[in-house]
Design a protein around this motif. Structure first.
Motif, PDB file in Angstrom:
ATOM      1  N   SER A 342       0.873  -1.173   0.000  1.00  0.00           N
ATOM      2  CA  SER A 342       0.000   0.000   0.000  1.00  0.00           C
ATOM      3  C   SER A 342       0.907   1.219   0.000  1.00  0.00           C
ATOM      4  N   HIS A 343       0.293   2.387   0.111  1.00  0.00           N
ATOM      5  CA  HIS A 343       1.081   3.612   0.176  1.00  0.00           C
ATOM      6  C   HIS A 343       2.039   3.569   1.372  1.00  0.00           C
ATOM      7  N   HIS A 344       1.627   2.914   2.433  1.00  0.00           N
ATOM      8  CA  HIS A 344       2.442   2.903   3.649  1.00  0.00           C
ATOM      9  C   HIS A 344       3.352   1.675   3.777  1.00  0.00           C
ATOM     10  N   TRP A 345       2.857   0.537   3.354  1.00  0.00           N
ATOM     11  CA  TRP A 345       3.563  -0.709   3.637  1.00  0.00           C
ATOM     12  C   TRP A 345       4.250  -1.261   2.395  1.00  0.00           C
ATOM     13  N   SER A 346       5.458  -1.766   2.579  1.00  0.00           N
ATOM     14  CA  SER A 346       6.070  -2.536   1.507  1.00  0.00           C
ATOM     15  C   SER A 346       6.894  -3.660   2.115  1.00  0.00           C
ATOM     16  N   THR A 347       7.114  -4.673   1.307  1.00  0.00           N
ATOM     17  CA  THR A 347       7.830  -5.834   1.820  1.00  0.00           C
ATOM     18  C   THR A 347       8.752  -6.375   0.730  1.00  0.00           C
ATOM     19  N   ASP A 348       9.800  -7.038   1.140  1.00  0.00           N
ATOM     20  CA  ASP A 348      10.683  -7.658   0.159  1.00  0.00           C
ATOM     21  C   ASP A 348      11.251  -8.950   0.706  1.00  0.00           C
ATOM     22  N   LEU A 349      11.603  -9.825  -0.214  1.00  0.00           N
ATOM     23  CA  LEU A 349      12.199 -11.106   0.150  1.00  0.00           C
ATOM     24  C   LEU A 349      13.397 -11.307  -0.772  1.00  0.00           C
ATOM     25  N   LYS A 350      14.559 -11.564  -0.140  1.00  0.00           N
ATOM     26  CA  LYS A 350      15.789 -11.733  -0.911  1.00  0.00           C
ATOM     27  C   LYS A 350      16.346 -13.119  -0.671  1.00  0.00           C
ATOM     28  N   GLY A 351      16.884 -13.711  -1.692  1.00  0.00           N
ATOM     29  CA  GLY A 351      17.535 -15.002  -1.524  1.00  0.00           C
ATOM     30  C   GLY A 351      18.850 -14.999  -2.286  1.00  0.00           C
ATOM     31  N   GLU A 352      19.845 -15.721  -1.769  1.00  0.00           N
ATOM     32  CA  GLU A 352      21.155 -15.719  -2.394  1.00  0.00           C
ATOM     33  C   GLU A 352      21.804 -17.088  -2.194  1.00  0.00           C
ATOM     34  N   TYR A 353      22.358 -17.618  -3.279  1.00  0.00           N
ATOM     35  CA  TYR A 353      23.157 -18.832  -3.147  1.00  0.00           C
ATOM     36  C   TYR A 353      24.560 -18.507  -3.640  1.00  0.00           C
ATOM     37  N   HIS A 354      25.560 -18.843  -2.839  1.00  0.00           N
ATOM     38  CA  HIS A 354      26.936 -18.497  -3.167  1.00  0.00           C
ATOM     39  C   HIS A 354      27.799 -19.752  -3.085  1.00  0.00           C
ATOM     40  N   GLU A 355      28.683 -19.860  -4.062  1.00  0.00           N
ATOM     41  CA  GLU A 355      29.620 -20.983  -4.000  1.00  0.00           C
ATOM     42  C   GLU A 355      30.978 -20.501  -4.467  1.00  0.00           C
ATOM     43  N   GLU A 356      32.042 -20.926  -3.774  1.00  0.00           N
ATOM     44  CA  GLU A 356      33.370 -20.568  -4.250  1.00  0.00           C
ATOM     45  C   GLU A 356      34.277 -21.790  -4.293  1.00  0.00           C
TER      46      GLU A 356
END
Lengths: 386, 312
Positions: A342-356
């Motif tokens: 909404s104008h007031h609320w926001s959400t996010d979801l992040k994912g990361e896979y790392h390999e070395e």
């Protein structure tokens, strides 16, 4: 401010998604209209609260090692027309096994730690310039850090070019629980300078150079044979370029970073991110990062590729078996979903896979006999604007 | 439209561009605010003089006077920018937004409240149509315009006042104003929020009641514009309360649009907001899809008085 991690000032993700329609684009082509609103010089008009929860798990040799759960809170509020105050706090709960040398399993020691970090930033906004001052503090059982920094930004009359300058200092205190040293300190001074230039309505580029001078205790007290120079200077040169594709409303973000330090580590990072809006409120952003580094000049390979044997280290010479100082390459595949609820609320979801892996080093050979290292990180964010 | 303010704000009201102009400045000493307002008011008057159809020496009058002469008129950069913008609006609206349609006013006399004969309109329609104009704009390497038929004329209705609001806001900003807005007859451009970052509360005019607003909009930046069938119109008595004929004319038929009582749009520039409201009025039942495609917040009141709004 961190000299080694300069970032393009985050354009509001929501604003980026609200793509300009054809009529607005045609109007923006006229000179002398956009100045006041398109570039807010003054303090943010809204308060902002954001909660994040990070979950991190790494693994090596098929075993799970460090596990981190870190909730954090960020608050920003305008103070009158020209000032803003921001603060954040993070609680890291770290547990798991950390290898004592290389990536060997047998020597792993159990650890549990809790880190509390907090910082505050006050910013003064002037037409076409802003000045901020930050103080930070972080504490865990055996480690405490204090830092201060100052940053300034200046924009040209047409707001197409922005210069930034910053300087910071920090002092860290290490009191290892194994009493390998009693109380040790590390001092760091860092500087950063950069230019951000709007090249066209769809392109923005940035060049940043940061350098830091450090002296003091750089050893990892919990690793065997870890004896590092007491002076470490680090430099990083970053080039960013963001391009918007009018047709799809998407943005391509690219950045390349060259890092070097007085341990003779040289590293290159290339990152690509594609921001794709889906309708008005949602965007998804896949990203891919490649990293490659040369080993520090005092990193010792395991003899004959056998991690169970100690290398022959000449007396009084610098040494480390820390695989983070080895030669390797890494790939990170990630993505995020942002949703303006909404104008007031926001959400996010992040994912990361790392390999070395040592074999993934681009220039030259990777360090022999290291096991692949992997981690998965997931972060959830929820913010409220008012 | 009305807006709130604080005692101590500096406000100037004057007549310009055939409407009531208001410049509202907050957060500055009165002397500095006055200097800023004087400069912004001068900018409004400059644009009015340059593009007025009623002044023989205006740029538009010179272009209109050369219609049908076979000669192209060279224009300055500012005028070329506005003509390019008008050309873009014509293309994006499928030919509905047309700065040559003002000639239809010769048939539609809103003061006399008299329906024109169809023959009158038919006689004017051949002189309407931006596609007939020879515009060699900056994109084509020139700045020359030719109206090929005698009697054709250009009219910056729908963009001139809005452009002036944006320019006045830019002049206020250059003069140090960070809190305030420009209101030219309901076309509003914000310079910046009220001191402390609080947005301005702007009212949207009720399309049927002079003394009432139909909605309130909080704006700390950007612009709000409204087009309505209530600005210039007349009514012909008849069934169901009679038929209203407003000043927004479809350039294809020469007749007024009927679908909306009013359309209000919020956009970063008043020029864009104003053009979008006019195009929405002209598009009639296709207006909402168009506004959505333009990613703007809007509020529209249909012929029955029902309100549709998104993002506001």
């Amino acid at each position: 401010m961190a000299a080694t991690d300069p970032r393009i000032p985050p354009a509001s993700a929501a604003a980026e998604r609200r793509r300009a329609g054809g009529v607005l684009l045609a109007a923006l082509a006229l000179p002398g209209l956009a100045t006041p609103a398109a570039h807010a010089d003054l303090a943010p008009g809204h308060s902002f609260v954001e909660f994040k929860q990070l979950h991190y798990q790494d693994a090596q040799s098929g075993l799970r090692r460090i596990h981190v759960d870190a909730p954090s809170l960020y608050v920003l509020t305008p103070l009158g027309a020209n000032w803003s105050l921001a603060g954040s706090a993070v609680l890291d709960i770290v547990s798991g096994a950390t290898p004592r040398y290389y990536t060997s399993v047998s020597g792993a020691s159990r650890m549990f730690d809790r880190r509390i970090g907090e910082d505050a930033t006050v910013t003064y906004y002037r037409p076409r310039s802003e000045f901020s001052f930050s103080a930070s503090h972080s504490k865990e059982d055996d480690y405490e850090s204090y830092g201060v920094s100052g940053d300034a930004r200046f924009s040209t009359e047409d707001n197409n070019t922005t210069f930034n300058l910053g300087a910071g200092a920090s002092i860290d205190t290490i009191k290892p629980v194994n009493h390998i040293v009693d109380t040790a300190h590390k001092h760091t001074f860092d500087f950063i300078a950069g230019v951000t230039q709007a090249l066209s309505p769809d392109d923005i580029a940035q060049v940043q150079y940061g350098y830091s001078f450090g002296h003091g205790y750089f050893n990892d007290p919990y690793k065997l044979f870890d004896n590092r120079p007491a002076k470490r200077d680090q430099g990083a040169f970053t080039v960013r370029w963001n391009h918007q594709f009018e047709r799809w409303g998407s943005t391509l973000r690219t950045n390349y970073r060259y890092y070097f330090d007085t341990y003779h580590i040289h590293a290159h990072t290339l990152q690509l991110e594609w921001v794709q809006p889906l309708g008005q409120a949602v965007s998804i952003s896949p990203s891919l990062t490649y990293y490659t580094q040369r080993a520090a000049n005092f990193y010792f390979d395991p003899p004959n590729g056998n991690q169970d044997r100690f290398p022959a280290i000449p007396p009084n010479s610098y040494s480390s078996l820390d695989q983070r100082l080895a030669a390797f390459g890494g790939i990170t595949a990630g993505g995020r979903i942002d949703w303006d609820i909404s104008h007031h609320w926001s959400t996010d979801l992040k994912g990361e896979y790392h390999e070395e892996r040592p074999a993934w080093r681009l220039i030259g050979q990777g360090s022999p006999a290291l096991y692949p290292f992997r981690y998965v990180a997931i972060e959830f964010g929820l913010s409220y604007r008012f | 439209m009305r807006a709130n303010g604080d005692p101590g704000d500096t406000v100037a009201q004057f007549a310009a561009m055939a409407c009531q102009a208001q410049l509202h400045v907050a957060g500055l000493e009165q002397a500095q605010a006055r200097r800023a307002i004087d400069a912004a008011a001068a900018e409004v008057r400059r644009i009015e003089a340059k593009y007025s159809r009623y002044r023989a020496d205006s740029v538009l009058s010179q272009i209109n006077a050369s219609a049908g002469s076979g000669a192209a008129v060279a224009v300055d950069q500012e005028t070329a920018g506005l003509l390019d913008f008008a050309a873009s609006l014509h293309a994006q609206s499928g030919g509905l937004f047309d700065i040559t349609s003002g000639v239809l006013r010769r048939a539609w006399d809103f003061g006399a409240a008299r329906l024109p004969a169809q023959a009158q309109i038919d006689a004017l329609l051949p002189r309407v149509g931006w596609q007939r104009v020879r515009w060699d704009g900056p994109a084509a390497g020139g700045r020359r315009i030719e109206l090929p038929l005698a009697g054709m004329e250009l009219d910056f209705g729908g963009i001139g006042k809005e452009y002036a609001a944006d320019r006045a806001a830019a002049v206020l900003h250059q003069a140090g104003v960070r809190h305030g807005f420009v209101n030219l007859g309901g076309d509003i451009r914000i310079v910046g929020p009220r001191p402390g970052g609080v947005p301005w509360a702007l009212g949207i005019q009720h399309p049927r009641r002079d003394d009432a607003t139909i909605a309130s909009v909080q704006l700390g930046e950007g612009a709000l514009a409204t087009s309505g069938d209530y600005e210039r119109y007349f009514e012909v008595p008849g069934e169901a309360g009679g038929q209203r004929y407003c000043h927004i004319l479809d350039p294809r038929s020469g007749w007024p649009v009927r679908h909306w009582r009013s359309v209000s749009v919020v956009a970063p520039l008043c020029l864009a907001a104003g053009a979008l409201t006019t195009i929405a009025m002209l598009l009639q039942d296709a207006a909402l899809d168009f506004l959505r495609s333009q990613n703007v917040a809007f509020l529209a009141v249909d012929a029955a008085g029902s309100i549709v709004h998104e993002g506001l």
